[in-house]
Scaffold this active site. Structure first.
Site, PDB file in Angstrom:
ATOM      1  N   ALA A  32     -32.586 -20.160 -85.937  1.00 37.36           N
ATOM      2  CA  ALA A  32     -31.133 -20.391 -85.888  1.00 37.36           C
ATOM      3  C   ALA A  32     -30.557 -20.031 -87.267  1.00 37.36           C
ATOM      4  O   ALA A  32     -29.897 -20.831 -87.924  1.00 37.36           O
ATOM      5  CB  ALA A  32     -30.794 -21.822 -85.497  1.00 37.36           C
ATOM      6  N   LEU A  33     -30.857 -18.812 -87.654  1.00 40.43           N
ATOM      7  CA  LEU A  33     -30.624 -18.405 -89.046  1.00 40.43           C
ATOM      8  C   LEU A  33     -29.145 -18.240 -89.387  1.00 40.43           C
ATOM      9  O   LEU A  33     -28.328 -17.916 -88.535  1.00 40.43           O
ATOM     10  CB  LEU A  33     -31.358 -17.085 -89.325  1.00 40.43           C
ATOM     11  CG  LEU A  33     -32.868 -17.116 -89.079  1.00 40.43           C
ATOM     12  CD1 LEU A  33     -33.481 -15.764 -89.468  1.00 40.43           C
ATOM     13  CD2 LEU A  33     -33.559 -18.240 -89.837  1.00 40.43           C
ATOM     14  N   HIS A  37     -30.354 -19.027 -95.034  1.00 35.51           N
ATOM     15  CA  HIS A  37     -31.694 -18.439 -94.861  1.00 35.51           C
ATOM     16  C   HIS A  37     -31.727 -17.012 -95.411  1.00 35.51           C
ATOM     17  O   HIS A  37     -32.685 -16.597 -96.062  1.00 35.51           O
ATOM     18  CB  HIS A  37     -32.067 -18.376 -93.375  1.00 35.51           C
ATOM     19  CG  HIS A  37     -32.145 -19.695 -92.691  1.00 35.51           C
ATOM     20  ND1 HIS A  37     -31.219 -20.115 -91.759  1.00 35.51           N
ATOM     21  CD2 HIS A  37     -33.039 -20.709 -92.785  1.00 35.51           C
ATOM     22  CE1 HIS A  37     -31.548 -21.303 -91.298  1.00 35.51           C
ATOM     23  NE2 HIS A  37     -32.650 -21.707 -91.906  1.00 35.51           N
ATOM     24  N   LYS A 149     -31.312 -26.976-100.581  1.00 40.32           N
ATOM     25  CA  LYS A 149     -30.624 -27.795 -99.580  1.00 40.32           C
ATOM     26  C   LYS A 149     -31.557 -28.937 -99.159  1.00 40.32           C
ATOM     27  O   LYS A 149     -31.134 -30.055 -98.937  1.00 40.32           O
ATOM     28  CB  LYS A 149     -30.256 -26.900 -98.395  1.00 40.32           C
ATOM     29  CG  LYS A 149     -30.058 -27.601 -97.092  1.00 40.32           C
ATOM     30  CD  LYS A 149     -28.604 -27.742 -96.824  1.00 40.32           C
ATOM     31  CE  LYS A 149     -28.222 -28.447 -95.552  1.00 40.32           C
ATOM     32  NZ  LYS A 149     -29.246 -28.731 -94.605  1.00 40.32           N
ATOM     33  N   SER A 186     -28.461 -25.011 -89.696  1.00 45.75           N
ATOM     34  CA  SER A 186     -28.582 -24.637 -88.280  1.00 45.75           C
ATOM     35  C   SER A 186     -27.949 -25.700 -87.401  1.00 45.75           C
ATOM     36  O   SER A 186     -27.520 -25.428 -86.282  1.00 45.75           O
ATOM     37  CB  SER A 186     -30.058 -24.483 -87.907  1.00 45.75           C
ATOM     38  OG  SER A 186     -30.708 -23.666 -88.842  1.00 45.75           O
ATOM     39  N   ARG A 187     -27.916 -26.936 -87.899  1.00 43.18           N
ATOM     40  CA  ARG A 187     -27.366 -28.036 -87.095  1.00 43.18           C
ATOM     41  C   ARG A 187     -25.834 -28.002 -87.020  1.00 43.18           C
ATOM     42  O   ARG A 187     -25.259 -28.626 -86.139  1.00 43.18           O
ATOM     43  CB  ARG A 187     -27.800 -29.382 -87.680  1.00 43.18           C
ATOM     44  CG  ARG A 187     -29.278 -29.676 -87.461  1.00 43.18           C
ATOM     45  CD  ARG A 187     -29.614 -31.074 -87.946  1.00 43.18           C
ATOM     46  NE  ARG A 187     -30.911 -31.506 -87.453  1.00 43.18           N
ATOM     47  CZ  ARG A 187     -32.053 -31.351 -88.090  1.00 43.18           C
ATOM     48  NH1 ARG A 187     -32.065 -30.762 -89.264  1.00 43.18           N
ATOM     49  NH2 ARG A 187     -33.194 -31.769 -87.573  1.00 43.18           N
TER      50      ARG A 187
END
Ligand code: AMP
Length: 280
Positions: A32-33, A37, A149, A186-187
């Site tokens: 879920a880049l 990333h 992060k 990604s969240r």
């Protein structure tokens, strides 16, 4: 760019490249880049001959089955982004490939297990440590890139590399943020439109805490002020808000005058767990 799903194939490919003298930069992810990333891929691209990115949603680091189920999986778009960023190999194994039998090994990271993320996510760092050690053995990188992060993850993995003498450089990379300050994650895509508008308050609270510490307020005073500030956003539910020593992540009574100070938080918003930190 080549997408490889098996351990034997990625090993074979990397060994061939190593024989040619190529250096390997490695970026482990859960997919879920986003641009956070990609910043790691870019750095790896600059510093190595070849870049390997792994995409694996590791079940053993989730203590909440619902969170594991809901974790976004977007392999096709991830590969498009990676190819555009100049990644050479994507290693995307299934859970069965990585864990034909569930690992019995459990890693205890000492005090790092008992603060912040460790306190609230039972077994999380043991799961992270095991999967990253496995990935390091499989990919055998010269350099591995991790985002600040996940500050505590960087601390844990630094211990893993030192304690087990992995022959690689672990490179921590800065947090990439949206324009409004929200740390990319990604969240974030699970946030409703209304929640997304409130989400930058996490970063705002960290900045406010930093200013107050610099003004000379104690950690206890700062925490009380921030707690009150967060109360004006009932949608935000802080799990922890810690002021710590950057090196050992132990709580400190006031700003660290010798070394660096880390303020770290995990806050629930709209059922999504957001983590963020600021180091100064
Ligand atoms: P994840 O896929 O969430 O496990 O993250 C994979 C790697 O990307 C980890 O090293 C993260 O710390 C890093 N990462 C995630 N979000 C960001 C961000 N906003 N900025 C920099 N690095 C990030």
């Amino acid at each position: 760019m080549e997408v490889i799903n098996t351990i034997s194939q990625i090993r074979k490919t990397i060994k061939e490249q190593e024989k040619k003298g190529k250096s390997i930069g490695f970026v482990p992810t859960m997919g879920a880049l986003h641009q956070g990333h990609i910043s790691l891929i870019n750095r790896a691209r600059e510093e190595n001959d070849l870049v390997v990115c792994s995409i694996f949603v590791n079940p053993t680091q989730f203590d909440n089955p619902e969170d594991l189920k809901k974790y976004p999986r977007t392999l096709e778009t991830d590969c498009t982004l990676l190819e555009a960023a100049g990644c050479d190999y994507v290693f995307a194994p299934t859970a069965e490939e990585m864990y034909p039998t569930l690992p019995k090994l459990s890693i205890d990271f000492g005090n790092l297990e008992h603060v912040m993320e460790g306190k609230f996510r039972n077994g999380h760092f043991s799961g992270v440590g095991t999967v990253v050690a496995k990935l390091f053995h499989i990919v055998n990188p010269d350099r591995a890139y991790f985002g600040l992060k996940d500050l505590q993850q960087v601390a844990v993995l630094r211990r893993l590399v030192n304690d087990l003498s992995f022959d690689l450089d672990l490179i921590p990379c800065p947090i990439v943020r949206e324009k409004d300050g929200l740390a990319m994650s990604s969240r974030n895509r699970r946030l409703s439109d209304d929640a997304r508008k409130i989400a930058p308050q996490v970063h705002i609270a960290l900045q406010k805490a930093k200013e107050l510490l610099i003004q000379g307020k104690s950690s206890t005073e700062v925490k009380t002020i921030i707690e009150e500030h967060l109360h004006s956003f009932p949608e935000l539910k802080a799990e922890y808000f810690e002021i710590s020593d950057f090196d050992n992540l132990e709580p400190i009574p006031a700003m660290n005058n010798e070394g660096q100070t880390a303020i770290c938080t995990a806050i629930y918003l709209d059922g999504v767990r957001l983590i963020d930190n600021i180091v100064f």
